[in-house]
Design an enzyme around this catalytic site. Structure first.
Site, short mmCIF file in Angstrom:
data_model
loop_
_atom_site.label_atom_id
_atom_site.label_comp_id
_atom_site.label_asym_id
_atom_site.label_seq_id
_atom_site.Cartn_x
_atom_site.Cartn_y
_atom_site.Cartn_z
N LYS A 51 34.79 78.07 -40.73
CA LYS A 51 35.12 79.50 -40.82
C LYS A 51 33.92 80.35 -40.41
CE LYS A 51 36.58 82.88 -44.26
NZ LYS A 51 37.05 83.09 -45.63
N GLU A 69 26.19 71.10 -42.39
CA GLU A 69 26.80 69.80 -42.15
C GLU A 69 27.60 69.78 -40.85
OE1 GLU A 69 26.87 71.54 -44.93
OE2 GLU A 69 26.74 70.27 -46.72
N GLY A 116 38.34 79.48 -47.52
CA GLY A 116 38.21 78.11 -47.00
C GLY A 116 39.15 77.13 -47.69
N ARG A 117 39.17 77.14 -49.03
CA ARG A 117 39.97 76.15 -49.75
C ARG A 117 41.47 76.45 -49.71
NH1 ARG A 117 36.61 79.08 -52.57
NH2 ARG A 117 37.20 80.39 -54.32
N GLU A 169 36.51 75.26 -57.87
CA GLU A 169 35.71 76.24 -57.12
C GLU A 169 36.25 77.66 -57.40
OE1 GLU A 169 34.41 74.79 -53.25
OE2 GLU A 169 34.93 76.73 -52.42
N HIS A 213 45.91 51.15 -64.40
CA HIS A 213 45.05 49.97 -64.56
C HIS A 213 43.58 50.37 -64.59
CE1 HIS A 213 48.48 47.29 -63.78
NE2 HIS A 213 48.91 48.34 -63.09
N LYS A 271 24.24 76.12 -49.82
CA LYS A 271 23.97 76.30 -48.38
C LYS A 271 22.56 76.87 -48.19
CE LYS A 271 28.79 76.79 -46.99
NZ LYS A 271 29.81 77.47 -46.21
C1 G6Q Z 1 35.90 76.95 -49.67
C2 G6Q Z 1 34.46 77.03 -49.66
C3 G6Q Z 1 33.76 75.91 -48.91
C4 G6Q Z 1 33.85 76.04 -47.40
C5 G6Q Z 1 32.87 75.06 -46.77
C6 G6Q Z 1 32.89 75.09 -45.26
O1 G6Q Z 1 36.63 77.77 -50.14
O2 G6Q Z 1 34.06 78.26 -49.21
O3 G6Q Z 1 34.24 74.65 -49.30
O4 G6Q Z 1 35.13 75.80 -46.94
O5 G6Q Z 1 31.58 75.33 -47.24
O6 G6Q Z 1 32.63 76.37 -44.78
P1 G6Q Z 1 32.85 76.73 -43.28
O7 G6Q Z 1 34.30 76.56 -42.95
O8 G6Q Z 1 32.38 78.14 -43.12
O9 G6Q Z 1 32.02 75.76 -42.47
#
Ligand code: G6Q
Length: 547
Positions: free
Chosen positions: A210, A216, A270-271, A356, A387, A515
């Site tokens: 986003k 990463e 994002g989530r 989150e 189990h 981050k």
């Molecule tokens: C989700 C969070 C987090 C995010 C990641 C990746 O709600 O904000 O999990 O999705 O840190 O972020 P980017 O999509 O910006 O790389």
């Protein structure tokens, strides 16, 4: 500043009444409630489309439920729901609307952010994504040596990974010939293992971020691009790399052609973004038709949530029951056990969504709060979980309300496997509620010809206290539509709990902190001179640098 109602829940009359109710009812078992309440099973079941949701096996009397519904009303939940669906900027600390629901709306009414109706844009971007997906799936889109694409690699993390990975896995049955992979961790070994399996000539890489600033994702995308260029010319990037982001400038700087960019909006968290272009990997792996069905199912759950009265409203009821355990019984966690391997990663996916969103300790006035918020979520697929950790749920000292999710039909013709599977699910919920009495244990032991002394010794260990709460979600079949509805159900449960706890569910400052920190220690590891830290941190940095 707030666009949501703002109430300290503990000051509401219903909260105070619930406290009293807890004291009065705490010795009453679920089985007692079945005895005393006529029609409890039917009254505590909601049937909606393909969903049969039974919440009767809870420590929840009619009166408790009525009080919880009062609590929702006193917290002005209906007003909050309207704000959520109509584009109010309810993500106040980031000054954004929260409109993942617009991505799956039936388009019958405009949804505005400011004074801009977003529905035409949503449809246009979706159409672009579908046209692109069809080109890849049909083989019309060629790689740099003229071969069709047969592998897709999603490079993203957090919300740009968990949802697409979970749904792609969940819908494997509906998949086509494309093999999907997901690279998330910055640990280089993660992508190195993947590179052993894939062919650059037939692989499409989706760089999904986003913000397009996440360490990463950028590190993985950069390394994978370098690897790709060891066999392919620079000009081939356009056929093999596409991006999903809100940050068009950064994508350009990275070298991905403007034609290969799928935009997303800042009003999608994002989530909650698998419904947007972030779900491109899903759309490719199962095709636009199934992706559309996923959206339709979520949209149907949205309408159920927005328009059903609270006492018939599945997300609201599950949220209220969870609050009852979290805030009055002191339960610290909830388990989620889907009885299908397809949904083995649903608990991990929901961990992000729930923890989150509602892992917050400051209320909507910026004040620290003195009541419990975000529940801890964990789980695994059944019957495997039986189990493993079910021992603790049956006989441990902790109260763990558990959601059992099962499907009536299997996707393949599996003989009697489905009966075996679902009989386990049903039997577990029955055993958790009913337990096993001392009398039954003794009778069972007597049949084994044991001495009275041995029977006395063994009995306490084999008794099950029961009265352990569960919700059962029995759904007809794991279709894309029903999966969409199931995920949306939990999204709305998150929303209701955030409203009642008077917190902001749609920011994630804890994630942003990570981050920020990642880059500060990195410079210490890469440079001679290190910054000021506490003694433990300094020692760790030095220890690492000595290797
Ligand atoms: C989700 C969070 C987090 C995010 C990641 C990746 O709600 O904000 O999990 O999705 O840190 O972020 P980017 O999509 O910006 O790389």
């Amino acid at each position: 500043m707030t666009t949501l109602p703002n109430h300290n829940p503990t000051q509401l009359a219903a909260w105070k009444a619930l406290k009293k109710q807890f004291d009065e009812q705490k010795e009453t078992t679920i089985l007692d409630l079945f005895e005393s309440e006529t029609d409890r099973q039917a009254k505590c079941t909601v049937i909606w489309e393909d969903f049969y949701v039974d919440y009767s096996k809870n420590r929840l009397s009619e009166k408790t439920l009525a009080l919880l519904l009062d609590l929702a009303a006193q917290a002005e939940l209906p007003r909050a729901i309207e704000a959520y669906f109509t584009g109010a900027r309810i993500n106040v600390t980031e000054d954004r609307a929260v409109l993942h629901t617009a991505l799956r709306s039936d388009g019958k009414e405009p949804i505005s952010v400011g004074d801009h109706n977003v529905i035409p844009d949503v449809n246009a971007v979706k159409e672009e994504m579908y046209v692109f997906a069809e080109k890849i799936i049909s083989g019309a889109w060629k790689g740099y040596t003229g071969k069709a694409i047969d592998t897709i690699v999603n490079i993203g993390i957090g919300g740009s990974d968990l949802g697409p990975a979970m749904v792609t896995e969940a819908l494997e049955f509906y998949g086509n010939h494309l093999t999907p992979y997901f690279v998330s961790n910055v640990e280089g070994d993660h992508h190195k293992e993947l590179l052993k399996k894939i062919d650059p000539e037939t692989t499409l890489f989706l760089v999904v971020s986003k913000t397009f600033t996440t360490q990463e994702t950028l590190a993985n995308a950069t390394s994978i691009r370098q690897w790709f260029l060891t066999s392919a010319p620079e000009s081939a990037i356009a056929q093999h790399f596409v991006a999903v982001s809100t940050n068009l400038e950064k994508i350009k700087a990275f070298g991905i052609a403007a034609d290969n960019v799928f935009p997303m909006n800042d009003w999608v968290g994002g989530r909650f973004s698998l419904w947007s272009t972030v779900g491109l990997s899903i759309c490719l792996a199962v095709g636009p038709k199934h992706f559309e069905e996923l959206l339709e199912g979520a949209g149907a759950m949205d309408r159920h949530f927005r328009h059903s009265p609270a006492e018939q409203n599945i997300p609201t009821l599950l949220a209220l029951i969870s609050i009852w355990y979290n805030n009055f019984w002191g339960a610290e966690s909830e388990a989620i056990v889907p009885y299908t391997q397809y949904l083995r990663n649903l608990p991990a996916y929901l961990q992000q969504g729930i923890m989150e969103s509602n892992g917050k300790g400051v209320d909507r006035n910026g004040q620290p709060i003195d009541y419990q918020t975000g529940t801890i979520i964990w789980g695994a697929s059944g019957t495997n979980a039986q189990h493993a950790f079910f021992q603790l749920i049956h006989q441990g000292t902790k109260l763990i309300p558990t959601d059992f999710i099962g499907f009536k039909e299997s996707l393949h013709d599996t003989g009697d496997h489905q009966e075996k599977l679902i009989s386990n699910l049903i039997a577990q919920t029955e055993a958790l509620m009913c337990g096993k009495t001392e009398k039954t244990v003794r009778e069972e032991l007597k049949k084994n010809d044991l001495s009275p002394k041995t029977i006395d010794q063994l009995t306490p260990f084999k008794v099950f206290s029961g009265n352990r709460p569960t919700n059962t979600l029995l759904i007809n079949k794991l279709t894309p539509y029903n999966l969409g509805a199931l995920i949306a159900l939990y999204e709305h449960k998150i929303f209701v709990q955030g409203v009642l706890w008077n917190i902001y569910s749609y920011d994630q400052w804890g994630v942003e902190l990570g981050k920020q920190l990642a880059n500060s220690v990195l410079s210490d590891l890469q440079n001679e001179k290190i910054n000021q830290h506490d003694p433990s941190t300094t020692a760790l940095i030095n220890r690492y640098k000595k290797h």
